[in-house]
Design an enzyme around this catalytic site. Sequence first.
Site, short mmCIF file in Angstrom:
data_model
loop_
_atom_site.label_atom_id
_atom_site.label_comp_id
_atom_site.label_asym_id
_atom_site.label_seq_id
_atom_site.Cartn_x
_atom_site.Cartn_y
_atom_site.Cartn_z
N GLY A 210 -22.42 -1.95 3.66
CA GLY A 210 -22.82 -3.35 3.51
C GLY A 210 -23.88 -3.71 4.53
O GLY A 210 -24.52 -2.83 5.11
N ASN A 211 -24.07 -5.00 4.76
CA ASN A 211 -25.04 -5.44 5.77
C ASN A 211 -24.58 -6.79 6.33
O ASN A 211 -23.55 -7.31 5.95
CB ASN A 211 -26.45 -5.51 5.19
#
Length: 400
Positions: A210-211
Site C-alpha cells: 500500500g502507500n
Amino acid sequence: MSALSGKHIILGICGGIAAYKSVSLLRLLVKAGAEVQVVITPAGKQFITPVTLSSLSQKPVVSEFFTANTGEWHSHVDLGLWADCMVIAPATASTIGKMAHGIADNMLVTTYLSAKSQVFVAPAMDLDMMAHPSTIANINLLRSYGNIIIEPESGELASGLVGKGRMEEPEKIAAVLEAYFSKKADLKGRKVLITAGPTHEKIDPVRFIGNYSSGKMGYALAEECASRGAEVTLVSGPVSLSISHPAVRVVKVESAKEMLAACEEAFADSDIAVMCAAVADYAPKEVADRKIKREHSEVPVIELVKNPDIAATLGRSKRQGQRLVGFALETDHELDNAREKLSRKNLDMIVLNSMRDKGAGFGTDTNKVSIIKADGSREDFGLKPKREVAADIVDTILTL
Ligand code: PMT
C-alpha cells in the site's frame, strides 16, 4: 456589492483568548452588509463583553436559554432556521468536543445542532490541545458531518509557545464566507467521479502492499464538488475518513482492480473524473491463502505484476465533452514527469504535487500544487488547506 450583503450569519464565540479577534470578524461581516447574531458561551463572556458585541452587531447578544429578568426564551430552533450560515470563531476544544458528540448544554451548541445551513468552524487553542488525538478525532467528526473547518495557523500562541493553534485571521475567515456565498452552483447538473485514498494489494490474508495516502485530498474534492451542486461518486480506497454530504455516493474498494471496475461503471455516466487516488502500480502475482510464516527456511520472494492504469484506461474511452483530470505525485523531475503523464494518459489537466514540498502530498491537511492543462499552460499555487486546493482545482476544471 459583497456576497455577504443581506446574509443572516450566526457568529458563535467560545471562551478562548482568540475571542478578541471575533470583534474584528464581526465588524468585517457587518461592514460587508451581513446581519449578524452573536451567540456566545458563558466562558466566552469572560474574554469579551456582550456590550461590545451588541453595539457592533446592533442586536442583543444571546448566551443563555432565557433572559434572566424577563424570562424571555431564546429559540435556538428559530435562530437555526434564520441563519444563512453559522461561523464559530474561536471554537475551543471543549465546544468542538460538544459539537462532535451532541452535548447540548449551552445555547451555542444547541443553536449549532439546530442550524440548517452551512457551519464553519475556526478552531483556536494551544498547540498540544490541537495535536491531541481527541481534538483531531472530534474535528474529523465535525468535518464528516459536513462542517467546513477553517484550519488554524501556526505561529506564536497566547501561552508563548509556537505551533499550530492560532485562530485564522478575521479577514481570511470573512473571505472564506464571502467565497462561500459568491460561489454559484456552478457544478449543478454535472456528474463527477472522484477517486481517493490508497489501494491495498493483498500479499496474504494479513499483509498488503500500500502507500501513505490518507484520502484527505480526494475527500476534500468530493465535498467541494458536492457543495457546488454536483452529483458525486467517490470511489475510495481504504481510509479512515467519512463523508455525509447527501450528494456524495461512496463506493468503497480495496485493490486497484476493484477501483478500476467501480470507475469504469461510473465513468460512462460522468461529465468530469478526477483521479486523486494513489493507486498501487504493482500487485503480488499470487495471493497466499494462508499467512506466510516467518518460520520458513527461505525468505519469500514476492513476484509482482503491473496493476491496470485506471486513469489511462478511462483516457482511452473518454468521449467528447468529458473531462479527465489526473494527479501526479513526484519526488524529482516533477514537471517533466507530470507532463508525460498528462499526455500518456490522455488527460485534460494534471495536478502536480511534490513530496519535496513541506506540507504537500500524503497525509497532510495542506497541499501545494501546480496545475498543468493539455494546452501546455500552467498555474502554480501556494500552500493551502486541501479544501481550498480542491476549490482551485474545480475552478480550473471549469475553465477547460
Ligand atoms: O490522500 P492524501 O493523503 O490527501 O494525499 C493526496 C495525494 C498525494 C494522494 C494526491 O494529492 C495525489 O497526488 N494523488 C495521486 C497519487 C499518485 O498515485 O500519483 P501518480 O503520479 O503515481 O499517478 C498519476 C495518476 O495516475 C494519478 O491520477 C493516479 O490516480 C493515476 N493512476 C496511477 C496508477 C494507476 N495504476 N492507476 C491510476 O489511475
